[in-house]
Scaffold this active site. Structure first.
Site, mmCIF file in Angstrom:
data_model
loop_
_atom_site.group_PDB
_atom_site.id
_atom_site.type_symbol
_atom_site.label_atom_id
_atom_site.label_comp_id
_atom_site.label_asym_id
_atom_site.label_seq_id
_atom_site.Cartn_x
_atom_site.Cartn_y
_atom_site.Cartn_z
ATOM 1 N N ASP A 67 23.266 72.759 15.633
ATOM 2 C CA ASP A 67 22.430 72.185 16.684
ATOM 3 C C ASP A 67 23.227 71.278 17.622
ATOM 4 O OD1 ASP A 67 22.865 70.245 14.756
ATOM 5 O OD2 ASP A 67 20.773 69.990 14.215
ATOM 6 N N ASP A 136 12.477 63.366 7.246
ATOM 7 C CA ASP A 136 11.174 64.046 7.285
ATOM 8 C C ASP A 136 11.271 65.472 6.734
ATOM 9 O OD1 ASP A 136 12.516 65.376 9.319
ATOM 10 O OD2 ASP A 136 11.135 64.809 10.915
ATOM 11 N N HIS A 138 13.508 67.823 7.554
ATOM 12 C CA HIS A 138 13.947 68.901 8.456
ATOM 13 C C HIS A 138 15.360 69.381 8.121
ATOM 14 C CE1 HIS A 138 15.550 65.628 11.361
ATOM 15 N NE2 HIS A 138 16.609 66.282 10.933
ATOM 16 N N GLU A 143 11.969 70.491 13.173
ATOM 17 C CA GLU A 143 11.057 69.408 12.827
ATOM 18 C C GLU A 143 9.803 69.949 12.136
ATOM 19 O OE1 GLU A 143 12.263 66.688 12.851
ATOM 20 O OE2 GLU A 143 12.953 65.908 14.775
HETATM 21 C C1 GLP Z 1 20.105 65.265 12.289
HETATM 22 C C2 GLP Z 1 20.771 66.633 12.207
HETATM 23 C C3 GLP Z 1 20.573 67.267 10.839
HETATM 24 C C4 GLP Z 1 20.950 66.285 9.756
HETATM 25 C C5 GLP Z 1 20.115 65.039 9.874
HETATM 26 C C6 GLP Z 1 20.391 64.010 8.790
HETATM 27 O O1 GLP Z 1 18.744 65.380 12.425
HETATM 28 N N1 GLP Z 1 20.272 67.505 13.205
HETATM 29 O O2 GLP Z 1 21.346 68.441 10.755
HETATM 30 O O3 GLP Z 1 20.767 66.894 8.497
HETATM 31 O O4 GLP Z 1 20.382 64.463 11.146
HETATM 32 O O5 GLP Z 1 21.492 63.235 9.132
HETATM 33 P P1 GLP Z 1 22.193 62.217 8.149
HETATM 34 O O6 GLP Z 1 23.068 63.027 7.267
HETATM 35 O O7 GLP Z 1 22.970 61.302 9.045
HETATM 36 O O8 GLP Z 1 21.114 61.514 7.402
#
Ligand code: GLP
Length: 260
Positions: A67, A136, A138, A143
Site C-alpha cells: 500500500d 482495528d 486491518h 479497513e
Molecule cells: C498501516 C499499514 C499496515 C500495517 C499497520 C500497522 O496501517 N498500512 O500494513 O500493518 O499500519 O502498523 P504498525 O506495525 O506500525 O503497528
C-alpha cells in the site's frame, strides 16, 4: 493456520526472516509482498543482516508493496516509498526495476490499480506476502467493511487508523485520508502469508483475526481462509488467544521449526 508465539519482538522478527530466507533459498527468483509499519522493521533488519553476513541473495527477487498513502510524494519521510528504501531496499541487492510500490501520486488511480494487479499476475503472483495488522484488525489498508474479495483500489482510512498513524506525522491533520492498497482478495492470492504482530496494542486484533469469525469487520480474519498462513506474534500480542497453550505445544513439537 500456523500460530507461532515468540518471547519477544526480536525472536518474532528473526523467525519471520528465517521463513523469508527459506523461501528465497528454495526459489531465488521469488516474488515477495512487502509490508510497512513499525512491526516489520526488525524483520527487515534481520534480512539485511542475512544479506550482509550470510550472503542471502536478492538479485533475482521481485517485490510488491501492499500500500501507499495518497498524496505523499515518494521522497516524503512518511511515504511508504521512502520507508522501504530507507529501511530495506537500499541495504540489499534487489534490482531497482524489480521493485513495485503503489503510486500515491498518479493522476489515474483506477488505471494504476488495474495495472498493479496485472503486473503482479505477469510476475507469476506473489510467493510470500508479509503482513502487519492494524489495531482495528486491518491488513494493508483494508479497513473494516472492506470486501474480502477486494482488489487493489483506493481506500478511505478509518478514524482509528488515522489516530494510530498520527504519531508519525507532525500534526494529525497531516495524515492522509486516502490510501491505495492491495485488496484482501489480492493478498489471499499470495501462495504464503506471514503476519507479524507485536505488543499488547495488537492483542485484541490478533485474537479476533486468528480465533474470531471470518468477517469483513476484521479483514485480517480472512487469512483463516488461506491454506498457508503463518501468524508470528510476540507474547504480548498473543495474550488474548484462548488456544495459546495449544499453539505453543504444536510449535515445540515441530521437528524443523525455525527457532532463531
Ligand atoms: C498501516 C499499514 C499496515 C500495517 C499497520 C500497522 O496501517 N498500512 O500494513 O500493518 O499500519 O502498523 P504498525 O506495525 O506500525 O503497528
Amino acid at each position: 493456520m500456523e500460530v507461532i508465539i515468540q518471547r519477544d519482538y526480536e525472536q518474532m522478527s528473526k523467525t519471520a526472516a528465517q521463513i523469508v530466507a527459506e523461501v528465497l533459498n528454495t526459489k531465488p527468483n521469488a516474488v515477495l509482498g512487502m509490508a510497512t509499519g513499525s512491526t516489520p522493521l526488525g524483520l527487515y533488519q534481520e534480512l539485511v543482516r542475512l544479506h550482509k553476513e550470510a550472503q542471502l541473495d536478492f538479485s533475482r527477487v521481485t517485490t510488491f508493496n501492499l500500500d501507499e498513502y495518497v498524496g505523499l510524494p515518494v521522497n516524503h519521510p512518511q511515504s511508504y516509498h521512502y520507508f522501504m528504501h530507507e529501511h530495506f531496499f537500499q541495504h540489499v541487492n534487489i534490482p531497482r526495476h524489480n521493485i513495485n510500490i503503489p503510486s500515491g501520486t498518479t493522476s489515474n488511480y483506477p488505471a494504476f490499480c488495474q495495472w498493479y494487479e496485472e503486473r503482479i499476475a505477469e510476475c507469476g503472483g506473489i510467493d510470500l506476502q508479509i503482513l502487519g495488522i492494524g489495531s482495528d484488525g486491518h491488513i494493508a489498508f483494508n479497513e473494516p467493511g472492506s470486501s474480502l474479495s477486494s482488489r487493489t483500489r483506493l481506500k478511505t482510512l478509518s478514524k482509528q487508523t488515522i489516530d494510530d498513524n498520527a504519531r508519525f506525522f507532525e500534526h494529525r491533520e497531516g495524515v492522509p485520508v486516502y490510501a491505495i492498497t492491495m485488496g484482501v482478495g489480492t493478498i489471499l492470492d499470495a501462495r504464503k502469508l506471514v503476519l507479524v504482530a507485536s505488543g499488547k496494542a495488537k492483542a485484541k486484533a490478533i485474537a479476533q483475526a486468528v480465533e474470531g469469525p471470518v468477517t469483513s469487520m476484521v479483514t485480517a480474519s480472512a487469512i483463516q481462509l488461506h491454506r498457508d498462513a503463518i501468524v508470528i506474534a510476540d507474547k504480548e500480542a498473543a495474550a488474548d488467544l484462548t488456544m495459546r497453550d495449544y499453539y505453543e505445544f504444536i510449535y515445540a513439537a515441530k521437528p524443523a521449526a525455525p527457532k532463531s
